[in-house]
Motif scaffolding. Structure first.
Motif, PDB file in Angstrom:
ATOM      1  N   PHE A 333      -1.828   0.898   6.947  1.00  0.00           N
ATOM      2  CA  PHE A 333      -2.698   0.026   6.157  1.00  0.00           C
ATOM      3  C   PHE A 333      -2.002  -0.459   4.882  1.00  0.00           C
ATOM      4  N   GLY A 334      -1.940  -1.782   4.755  1.00  0.00           N
ATOM      5  CA  GLY A 334      -1.379  -2.380   3.549  1.00  0.00           C
ATOM      6  C   GLY A 334       0.130  -2.350   3.473  1.00  0.00           C
ATOM      7  N   THR A 335       0.772  -1.743   4.469  1.00  0.00           N
ATOM      8  CA  THR A 335       2.243  -1.721   4.489  1.00  0.00           C
ATOM      9  C   THR A 335       2.718  -2.482   5.740  1.00  0.00           C
ATOM     10  N   ALA A 336       2.775  -1.773   6.871  1.00  0.00           N
ATOM     11  CA  ALA A 336       3.158  -2.460   8.108  1.00  0.00           C
ATOM     12  C   ALA A 336       2.050  -3.376   8.609  1.00  0.00           C
ATOM     13  N   CYS A 337       0.811  -3.051   8.272  1.00  0.00           N
ATOM     14  CA  CYS A 337      -0.340  -3.831   8.747  1.00  0.00           C
ATOM     15  C   CYS A 337      -1.017  -4.523   7.564  1.00  0.00           C
ATOM     16  N   THR A 338      -0.932  -5.837   7.526  1.00  0.00           N
ATOM     17  CA  THR A 338      -1.544  -6.645   6.475  1.00  0.00           C
ATOM     18  C   THR A 338      -2.217  -7.853   7.129  1.00  0.00           C
ATOM     19  N   PRO A 339      -3.046  -8.597   6.389  1.00  0.00           N
ATOM     20  CA  PRO A 339      -3.666  -9.790   6.993  1.00  0.00           C
ATOM     21  C   PRO A 339      -2.634 -10.793   7.508  1.00  0.00           C
ATOM     22  N   ASP A 340      -1.471 -10.876   6.862  1.00  0.00           N
ATOM     23  CA  ASP A 340      -0.446 -11.812   7.343  1.00  0.00           C
ATOM     24  C   ASP A 340       0.295 -11.283   8.560  1.00  0.00           C
ATOM     25  N   ASN A 341       0.314  -9.977   8.715  1.00  0.00           N
ATOM     26  CA  ASN A 341       1.017  -9.374   9.844  1.00  0.00           C
ATOM     27  C   ASN A 341       0.173  -8.210  10.390  1.00  0.00           C
ATOM     28  N   PRO A 342      -0.965  -8.524  11.023  1.00  0.00           N
ATOM     29  CA  PRO A 342      -1.867  -7.462  11.463  1.00  0.00           C
ATOM     30  C   PRO A 342      -1.347  -6.733  12.693  1.00  0.00           C
ATOM     31  N   ILE A 343      -1.509  -5.419  12.674  1.00  0.00           N
ATOM     32  CA  ILE A 343      -1.219  -4.616  13.869  1.00  0.00           C
ATOM     33  C   ILE A 343      -2.511  -4.351  14.626  1.00  0.00           C
ATOM     34  N   GLY A 344      -3.562  -4.051  13.888  1.00  0.00           N
ATOM     35  CA  GLY A 344      -4.840  -3.719  14.510  1.00  0.00           C
ATOM     36  C   GLY A 344      -5.855  -4.827  14.348  1.00  0.00           C
ATOM     37  N   THR A 345      -6.863  -4.800  15.219  1.00  0.00           N
ATOM     38  CA  THR A 345      -7.885  -5.839  15.203  1.00  0.00           C
ATOM     39  C   THR A 345      -8.737  -5.805  13.941  1.00  0.00           C
ATOM     40  N   CYS A 346      -8.888  -4.624  13.336  1.00  0.00           N
ATOM     41  CA  CYS A 346      -9.712  -4.536  12.125  1.00  0.00           C
ATOM     42  C   CYS A 346      -9.093  -5.290  10.947  1.00  0.00           C
ATOM     43  N   MET A 347      -7.798  -5.555  11.023  1.00  0.00           N
ATOM     44  CA  MET A 347      -7.138  -6.326   9.968  1.00  0.00           C
ATOM     45  C   MET A 347      -7.119  -7.813  10.303  1.00  0.00           C
ATOM     46  N   VAL A 348      -7.258  -8.154  11.605  1.00  0.00           N
ATOM     47  CA  VAL A 348      -7.174  -9.557  12.015  1.00  0.00           C
ATOM     48  C   VAL A 348      -8.422 -10.316  11.618  1.00  0.00           C
ATOM     49  N   SER A 349      -9.552  -9.759  11.986  1.00  0.00           N
ATOM     50  CA  SER A 349     -10.801 -10.510  11.865  1.00  0.00           C
ATOM     51  C   SER A 349     -11.266 -10.623  10.425  1.00  0.00           C
ATOM     52  N   SER A 350     -11.885 -11.760  10.121  1.00  0.00           N
ATOM     53  CA  SER A 350     -12.467 -11.925   8.785  1.00  0.00           C
ATOM     54  C   SER A 350     -13.627 -10.964   8.570  1.00  0.00           C
ATOM     55  N   GLU A 351     -14.184 -10.398   9.657  1.00  0.00           N
ATOM     56  CA  GLU A 351     -15.267  -9.421   9.531  1.00  0.00           C
ATOM     57  C   GLU A 351     -14.763  -7.982   9.661  1.00  0.00           C
ATOM     58  N   GLY A 352     -13.459  -7.788   9.844  1.00  0.00           N
ATOM     59  CA  GLY A 352     -12.923  -6.456  10.087  1.00  0.00           C
ATOM     60  C   GLY A 352     -12.975  -5.567   8.859  1.00  0.00           C
ATOM     61  N   THR A 353     -13.139  -4.265   9.088  1.00  0.00           N
ATOM     62  CA  THR A 353     -13.222  -3.315   7.974  1.00  0.00           C
ATOM     63  C   THR A 353     -11.916  -3.271   7.184  1.00  0.00           C
ATOM     64  N   CYS A 354     -10.780  -3.235   7.884  1.00  0.00           N
ATOM     65  CA  CYS A 354      -9.494  -3.180   7.171  1.00  0.00           C
ATOM     66  C   CYS A 354      -9.269  -4.441   6.349  1.00  0.00           C
ATOM     67  N   ALA A 355      -9.680  -5.588   6.907  1.00  0.00           N
ATOM     68  CA  ALA A 355      -9.542  -6.837   6.150  1.00  0.00           C
ATOM     69  C   ALA A 355     -10.393  -6.791   4.886  1.00  0.00           C
ATOM     70  N   ALA A 356     -11.596  -6.196   4.998  1.00  0.00           N
ATOM     71  CA  ALA A 356     -12.473  -6.087   3.823  1.00  0.00           C
ATOM     72  C   ALA A 356     -11.859  -5.165   2.775  1.00  0.00           C
ATOM     73  N   TYR A 357     -11.336  -4.009   3.216  1.00  0.00           N
ATOM     74  CA  TYR A 357     -10.703  -3.089   2.276  1.00  0.00           C
ATOM     75  C   TYR A 357      -9.510  -3.764   1.604  1.00  0.00           C
ATOM     76  N   TYR A 358      -8.721  -4.477   2.378  1.00  0.00           N
ATOM     77  CA  TYR A 358      -7.526  -5.114   1.821  1.00  0.00           C
ATOM     78  C   TYR A 358      -7.917  -6.173   0.792  1.00  0.00           C
ATOM     79  N   LYS A 359      -8.919  -6.981   1.134  1.00  0.00           N
ATOM     80  CA  LYS A 359      -9.295  -8.101   0.273  1.00  0.00           C
ATOM     81  C   LYS A 359      -9.992  -7.651  -1.002  1.00  0.00           C
ATOM     82  N   TYR A 360     -10.880  -6.664  -0.877  1.00  0.00           N
ATOM     83  CA  TYR A 360     -11.732  -6.330  -2.017  1.00  0.00           C
ATOM     84  C   TYR A 360     -11.354  -5.032  -2.716  1.00  0.00           C
ATOM     85  N   GLN A 361     -10.633  -4.137  -2.057  1.00  0.00           N
ATOM     86  CA  GLN A 361     -10.373  -2.847  -2.683  1.00  0.00           C
ATOM     87  C   GLN A 361      -8.889  -2.528  -2.818  1.00  0.00           C
TER      88      GLN A 361
END
Length: 372
Positions: A333-361
């Motif tokens: 999270f936040g290293t190998a997997c980012t919104p620009d280079n997602p590994i998991g689906t939770c980072m890809v989607s605009s509704e994904g939990t990882c995307a939310a954590y990355y964007k807001y926290q």
């Protein structure tokens, strides 16, 4: 803005927060099923205001996040067919399959089109009669009726070159699955408001009656969510366990009868695999045999016999969508997997939990602004 400002009123928010703090006698864990709620909670900072008494768990309500990798691989296989157009929503273009994405296939010359609705895909089939047009359909009860309408429309127009690669999933079965999992500890649910507009509230009664958990179907503005938390706490204080509708301006107990009729006419329940979670009985919807000519998996079955798919071992999206782990606990999270280079689906989607954590926290944490 009329019809929005009243649900963001600061004075009302402060009042609801005071009431929540008064009622929250002990810490509880509330799961919001929908990714839209996750982003709304983070965007407004509701999680920070209500900690530590209220802990939000982020559920599997992002349709992109739970689409199995095998289905992505099938969409890619169809995109590689000559004279074939794959139409789908923007989020699906970047979801990783075993070895590629639809966006990468598009860059190589495949006919991959982003659309805003299934009827846009029907229009493509009308415009390109020499091509097979496949709509890659994902989503919960919210989008299933609209995609059913597209099949009816294609039949009405006499189109033989339109079909749907279907990955529709249902909310109630996955909630039952989570409640029966001993690793998952959930005290109450914030129900998805847009699913409620279609199915109403009756489908959630088992959560209160069999499992003794309160459910409040909520809207998506900050005061909607605060009021839903308040309603959950009020139920607990009064010893009630019920399904209540906070989002009454959009959700009726019976849902949308016409949309449900289309859903049940075109589709039927099937066992369904959820990415990272596993197969859940009768949690998906497949196209009925009567409409099989519009089912891409039947129409192109010889092209869809693929090797077993491989998930990245670095991804823990399955545990995150069950509420067992948080993105912070993923080494990528936040290293190998980012919104620009997602590994998991939770980072890809605009509704994904990882995307939310990355964007807001994540960015705030990196700046030393919060958490510890």
């Amino acid at each position: 803005m009329k019809y929005v400002d009243e649900y963001r009123d600061p004075a009302m928010a402060e009042h609801l927060i005071e009431e929540i703090r008064r009622l929250a006698e002990e810490p509880i864990s509330i799961m919001e099923i929908c990714g839209g709620h996750t982003h709304a909670i983070f965007r407004a900072g509701i999680d920070q205001v209500l900690e530590p008494q209220i802990r939000f768990l982020h559920g599997p309500g992002c349709p992109v996040c739970v689409t199995p990798i095998e289905k992505i691989d099938r969409a890619i296989a169809l995109a590689r067919r000559p004279k074939t157009i794959i139409a789908t929503y923007g989020d699906m273009l970047r979801v990783p399959g075993s070895e590629s994405t639809l966006l990468k296939e598009k860059a190589k010359g495949a006919q991959v089109k982003m659309v805003y609705s299934s009827l846009d895909a029907v229009a493509l089939a009308e415009k390109h009669p020499d091509f097979e047009v496949v709509f890659f359909a994902v989503g919960f009860e919210t989008t299933i009726p609209a995609n059913g309408f597209s099949i009816l429309r294609a039949r009405e127009l006499g189109l033989r070159n339109y079909s749907v690669l279907c990955n529709h999933v249902l909310v109630p079965p996955v909630i039952r699955f989570l409640l029966e999992d001993p690793d998952v500890q959930i005290d109450a649910f914030i129900g998805p408001g847009h699913v409620g507009t279609v199915v109403g509230s009756e489908d959630y009664r088992f959560i209160a009656e069999e499992f003794g958990r309160p459910v409040v179907i909520s809207g998506f503005e900050p005061n909607d969510i605060l009021q839903s938390v308040y309603m959950i706490l009020k139920q607990r204080q009064e010893g009630r366990r019920q399904v209540e509708i906070q989002y009454s301006r959009a959700v009726k107990p019976e849902g949308n009868v016409r949309a449900r009729a289309v859903l049940n006419r075109i589709f039927e329940p099937v066992d369904q695999e959820w990415r990272g979670i596993g197969t859940i009985p009768r949690s998906g919807m497949a196209i009925r045999e009567e409409f099989r000519d519009y089912d891409a998996e039947f129409k192109f079955q010889s092209a869809l016999t693929l090797s077993p798919a491989q998930e990245s071992p670095a991804c823990i999206c399955g545990e995150i969508t069950k509420g067992v782990k948080e993105p912070w606990q993923c080494e990528s999270f936040g290293t190998a997997c980012t919104p620009d280079n997602p590994i998991g689906t939770c980072m890809v989607s605009s509704e994904g939990t990882c995307a939310a954590y990355y964007k807001y926290q994540f960015l705030k944490r990196a700046a030393g602004g919060m958490l510890g």
